[in-house]
Each structure stands twice: as C-alpha cells, then as structure tokens.
Design a protein around this motif. Structure first.
Motif, short mmCIF file in Angstrom:
data_model
loop_
_atom_site.label_atom_id
_atom_site.label_comp_id
_atom_site.label_asym_id
_atom_site.label_seq_id
_atom_site.Cartn_x
_atom_site.Cartn_y
_atom_site.Cartn_z
N HIS A 209 43.49 22.88 80.12
CA HIS A 209 43.73 24.38 80.31
C HIS A 209 42.31 24.91 80.77
O HIS A 209 42.45 25.63 81.65
CB HIS A 209 44.26 24.84 79.20
N ILE A 210 41.19 24.59 80.08
CA ILE A 210 39.84 24.89 80.36
C ILE A 210 39.46 24.80 81.54
O ILE A 210 39.11 25.50 82.33
CB ILE A 210 38.92 24.45 79.15
N TYR A 211 39.54 23.53 82.18
CA TYR A 211 39.61 23.11 83.25
C TYR A 211 40.04 23.74 84.34
O TYR A 211 39.53 24.12 85.43
CB TYR A 211 39.62 21.47 83.49
N GLU A 212 41.28 24.09 84.31
CA GLU A 212 42.11 24.62 85.21
C GLU A 212 41.64 26.34 85.39
O GLU A 212 41.60 26.89 86.32
CB GLU A 212 43.63 24.53 85.02
N PHE A 213 41.55 26.91 84.17
CA PHE A 213 40.97 28.04 84.29
C PHE A 213 39.65 28.39 84.80
O PHE A 213 39.52 29.36 85.42
CB PHE A 213 40.68 28.78 82.70
N LYS A 214 38.56 27.57 84.63
CA LYS A 214 37.09 27.50 85.29
C LYS A 214 37.41 27.36 86.69
O LYS A 214 36.36 27.77 87.37
CB LYS A 214 36.36 26.51 84.65
N LYS A 215 38.22 26.45 87.15
CA LYS A 215 38.54 26.12 88.55
C LYS A 215 39.31 27.36 89.28
O LYS A 215 39.34 27.22 90.50
CB LYS A 215 39.39 24.89 88.77
N GLY A 216 39.87 28.18 88.58
CA GLY A 216 40.52 29.39 89.04
C GLY A 216 42.04 29.32 89.31
O GLY A 216 42.83 29.86 90.12
#
Length: 299
Positions: free
Chosen positions: A17-24
């Motif tokens: 989830h963090i990865y997807e958030f930081k990738k937009g």
C-alpha cells in the motif's frame, strides 16, 4: 545455516500500500490490520513522512488511514470549525430566546426547487425539434435521474417531518457555506479558511457534503478514499445518526446533473460549449462508482 525471515502477510500488504501510494496509484489508503503490527506500521509511516490516522476496532484490530495530508487536515479543520460554531437553535414558535432565533432550514425545499427546474428543462427538450448531440444525450438520461430525485425528495420530507414532530433538538452550526479547496489556504502556520460570504446557520452536513462530493468526483468516487475522508472528520466530530442520514440523501441527489441542466437551460441555446458534453459524459461514467459508495455509506 541462516534461517529465512518470514514477513507476515499483513505487513507485506501494508508495504505494498505504501509503494502504491508513493507511486501515485492511490491517493489515500484505508487498511484494517492486527493491532500487534501497529508499532511497525507507525514507524514506517513516520520514516516515510506520510500523514496517518489510527482508529481502533475492538481490542485486536485497527483501521489505519494514510495518504494526502492536506485532504485529511481539511476534513479535521472542518470538524473543528463545526464543533466550535455549533449551537442549539430556538425556532420562532418557541417562547424562550436564550439562543439565536432562526428559521428552521429544510434541505428538501432547495431540492424540490431543483426538481421543478429539471422538469422545465425536460419539457423544453421534448418540444425542441432540432437537437444538438448534447441535447439528444441529455434527453435520453434525464428521466431516470428526475425520477430518482423525486423519490428522494418525498422520502426526505417524511424524515424532516418525523424529526420535527419528535421534538428532538437538532443542533445546528454556522456553516462556512462554500467549504471547498479554493477557500482553504495552506501556510507555514497551518490551514486557514477564507471567503465566509455564504456563511449561514444549517446542519454541519452542508459543508461536509460539498467538500466530500468535490473530492470524490476528482477521484472517480473512490469508495476507499471516501471512507478515509469521513474517518478524518469523525476523528474530531463523530456524525450523529440524523446527520449521517442527511449526508446520504445529499450525496444521493443528482446535483451534478442539475448543475449541468441548469447551466444549459439558462444560457443561450444557439451554441452549447463542448465542456457541457464532457461534464455530462463524465457524470454518466462515474454513476456506477457513486452508487457503490452510497451503498457503502449506508452500511
């Protein structure tokens, strides 16, 4: 021989989830996880400078919200505003006048007026012999929206009447009246509100509905984002049952369609801006997602 470290499934999903958030890929995240992983999650979010909020569920689970800090803070700011400006009204028919005397506001009246305007536009479209592509498209979809709006207003009036007959005091507050991102300024010292020209006494849902609808339209009515935004508001000021019901009705009313129709009907019909067609197409594309969020809100 070195042992392979096993990462719990909840932690793997959280890190994704963090990865997807930081990738937009995601604007905001709501994730329900075991309370035993709370410390790890908080440390990781702080290290990544990601704004977050925690809501406990029973003794073993938590709801972890994280995402765009400005959206969450805008909701919390609104809740603080409503908490500070809330009052118990005294209506004209009562004898005591220790609190501000105001006229009872009934939202259904505004929406009944919208319905009459939609009906006028529908009659005009039916009588128009030569139609543009926008008018053909609008004629094809206006009837089901208008029927939905009519039913909502009928139900709304019954609820307002029942609330009035019960004699229960419904707290109001002085609402901003136009609480949306254009009127929220962010500076070093925090967030500031401007343009209170439309300030009026009403239920707090008036402001909450406007900002929530604007943000959800921008996100294609993402249900998870809507839950995060509501949770941010309720972390400061929980909604009362009547207010939640009011929010459902306001979000259920096809106000976006009314705005498109109203702009069209009150402008010159010789030339219809292409933007009108784009707004109508976008509205229809988002309708299924809007219905999905409303079902989630009513659970």
């Amino acid at each position: 021989m070195a042992t392979k470290r096993i990462i719990p499934g909840e932690i793997r999903i959280f890190l994704n989830h963090i990865y997807e958030f930081k990738k937009g890929i995601r604007n905001m995240v709501l994730y329900t996880m075991s309370k035993e992983h709370e410390d790890f999650a908080v440390r990781r979010l702080k290290n990544q400078n990601i704004s977050y909020m925690i809501q406990e569920i029973g003794t073993n689970k938590i709801n972890l919200f994280f995402g765009k800090a400005e959206c969450m803070e805008a909701m919390r700011l609104l809740a603080r505003l409503h908490g500070d400006l809330e009052f118990t009204p005294v209506f004209p028919e009562t004898e005591e006048t220790s609190a501000p005397v105001i006229e009872r506001y009934l939202p259904s009246r505004d929406y009944e007026k919208h319905n009459r305007e939609l009906k006028r536009a529908r009659r005009f479209l039916k009588q128009r012999s030569q139609k543009t592509w926008f008018e053909i498209r609008l004629s094809a979809v206006i009837d089901p929206f208008l029927e939905e709006a009519r039913q909502l207003c009928e139900e709304w009036k019954e609820i307002e009447l029942a609330a009035s007959d019960s004699g229960e005091e419904v707290p109001l507050c002085f609402c901003h009246g136009d609480y949306q991102y254009h009127n929220i300024l962010r500076q070093d010292r925090g967030f500031f509100l401007v343009n209170f020209e439309k300030c009026q006494a009403d239920g707090p849902v008036r402001d909450l509905y406007l900002l929530l609808r604007k943000l959800l339209e921008k996100s294609e009515w993402d249900a998870e984002w809507g839950r995060v935004l509501l949770a941010a508001y309720e972390s400061v000021r929980p909604l009362k049952p009547y207010e939640r019901q009011d929010l459902v009705y306001r979000l259920s009313y096809p106000e976006k369609l009314w705005k498109i129709v109203n702009f069209y009907y009150n402008s010159g019909k010789a030339w219809i801006p292409e933007k009108n067609q784009e707004k109508l197409d976008r509205l229809l594309e988002q309708e299924a997602a809007r219905k999905k969020f409303l079902k989630l809100l009513q659970r």
